[in-house]
Design a protein around this motif. Sequence first.
Motif, PDB file in Angstrom:
ATOM      1  N   GLU A 200       0.831  -1.196   0.000  1.00  0.00           N
ATOM      2  CA  GLU A 200       0.000   0.000   0.000  1.00  0.00           C
ATOM      3  C   GLU A 200       0.869   1.250   0.000  1.00  0.00           C
ATOM      4  O   GLU A 200       2.039   1.219   0.401  1.00  0.00           O
ATOM      5  N   ASP A 210      -3.755   0.015  -2.553  1.00  0.00           N
ATOM      6  CA  ASP A 210      -3.450  -1.057  -1.612  1.00  0.00           C
ATOM      7  C   ASP A 210      -3.809  -2.403  -2.218  1.00  0.00           C
ATOM      8  O   ASP A 210      -4.729  -2.519  -3.030  1.00  0.00           O
ATOM      9  N   ALA A 212      -3.983  -6.545  -0.628  1.00  0.00           N
ATOM     10  CA  ALA A 212      -3.824  -7.505   0.461  1.00  0.00           C
ATOM     11  C   ALA A 212      -4.160  -8.876  -0.131  1.00  0.00           C
ATOM     12  O   ALA A 212      -5.304  -9.123  -0.533  1.00  0.00           O
ATOM     13  N   ASP A 223      -7.844 -12.188  -2.904  1.00  0.00           N
ATOM     14  CA  ASP A 223      -7.879 -10.964  -2.109  1.00  0.00           C
ATOM     15  C   ASP A 223      -8.373 -11.277  -0.708  1.00  0.00           C
ATOM     16  O   ASP A 223      -9.241 -12.148  -0.513  1.00  0.00           O
ATOM     17  N   VAL A 224      -7.845 -10.548   0.263  1.00  0.00           N
ATOM     18  CA  VAL A 224      -8.313 -10.663   1.638  1.00  0.00           C
ATOM     19  C   VAL A 224      -8.506  -9.257   2.199  1.00  0.00           C
ATOM     20  O   VAL A 224      -7.947  -8.282   1.690  1.00  0.00           O
ATOM     21  N   ALA A 225      -9.315  -9.175   3.233  1.00  0.00           N
ATOM     22  CA  ALA A 225      -9.481  -7.890   3.918  1.00  0.00           C
ATOM     23  C   ALA A 225      -8.190  -7.574   4.662  1.00  0.00           C
ATOM     24  O   ALA A 225      -7.686  -8.408   5.424  1.00  0.00           O
ATOM     25  N   PRO A 226      -7.592  -6.405   4.439  1.00  0.00           N
ATOM     26  CA  PRO A 226      -6.331  -6.094   5.129  1.00  0.00           C
ATOM     27  C   PRO A 226      -6.549  -5.941   6.626  1.00  0.00           C
ATOM     28  O   PRO A 226      -7.579  -5.427   7.066  1.00  0.00           O
ATOM     29  N   ARG A 244       0.544  -3.401   8.785  1.00  0.00           N
ATOM     30  CA  ARG A 244      -0.771  -3.850   9.244  1.00  0.00           C
ATOM     31  C   ARG A 244      -0.579  -5.119  10.050  1.00  0.00           C
ATOM     32  O   ARG A 244       0.319  -5.912   9.781  1.00  0.00           O
ATOM     33  N   ASP A 246      -2.864  -7.962  13.030  1.00  0.00           N
ATOM     34  CA  ASP A 246      -4.124  -8.328  13.657  1.00  0.00           C
ATOM     35  C   ASP A 246      -4.462  -7.375  14.799  1.00  0.00           C
ATOM     36  O   ASP A 246      -3.566  -6.895  15.516  1.00  0.00           O
TER      37      ASP A 246
END
Length: 307
Positions: A200, A210, A212, A223-226, A244, A246
């Motif tokens: 990003e 961006d 992810a 694709d995944v949620a960042p 980024r 968790d």
Amino acid sequence: MGPRFDVAVGANGYAWWYIDATSADGRYGLTIIAFVGSVFSPYYKWSGRGDPDNHCAINVSLTGPRATAWAMTERGRRRMTRDADTFAVGPSAMRWDGDSLVIDIAEISAPLPHRVRGTVRVTPEMIGTTAFQLDPAGRHRWHPVAPRARVEVAMTYPGVRWSGDGYFDSNFGDEPLEAGFDDWNWSRAHLKNDVAVLYEGRRGDGMPFDLALRFDRQGRWHDVAPPPPAPLPRTGWLVKRATRADAGSTPRVRKTWIDAPFYARSALDTRLFGEDVCAVHESLSLARFRSPVVQSMLPYRMPRAFW
């Protein structure tokens, strides 16, 4: 499917092939980048960027106990050859043998001259077949060649041998990097089964971008949620870093491998997608790179050989 070193690079453009690796015990880090139209080269910029093949280099950065080395000598087209499977710059070369990328290193470090010699073998555990556009017009493209690889390092100078996990990608562009971007943060982490890549930053027009992604063992991506943004301390040169992680976790810089006025590469201890991982992270400030002061410093770390 190999890395295809014979890709056409037009005026103002660039191509690079990037490898990073961390030793199994976490003590050593290695980065190798082979450039056509070397994007950070002051000589390429001063030349007007009309002939990318006249500005090539193989950059080697090794860090670890009693084994630190940096080399990035630029050479012209008379000292460069490349075809689909081979890219040679001066005495150093990369070659794809059908299963692995073999890198023969024969360089001199800068600014203090020391020999940097050895062989690195990069064996993909997965092959990525998709290239991604980093801008709407497709002027800048990124191809994760092998998001997960096994890397064997056998250096003669400095004398060190190790193996560990690695990563291999390539980038291509039709205009100078600083025309397309102001800054970016990038990281990759090997999860238990997948590879996570976070990318990003801001484009040259000020718009954010961006990506992810997660790559499975077959190299397929989705694709995944960042994860939420997570701050990192600035570098010794005060370059901003961010990543980024968790929610509820705090990334920690384990080691800064490269700390330059406009660029940093680091190893992070972090948590992504429910797993504790060591990530390789880079921050790039092209606003810093454009500075005349920074431009005047570059030849000391990136000499050009005229033989």
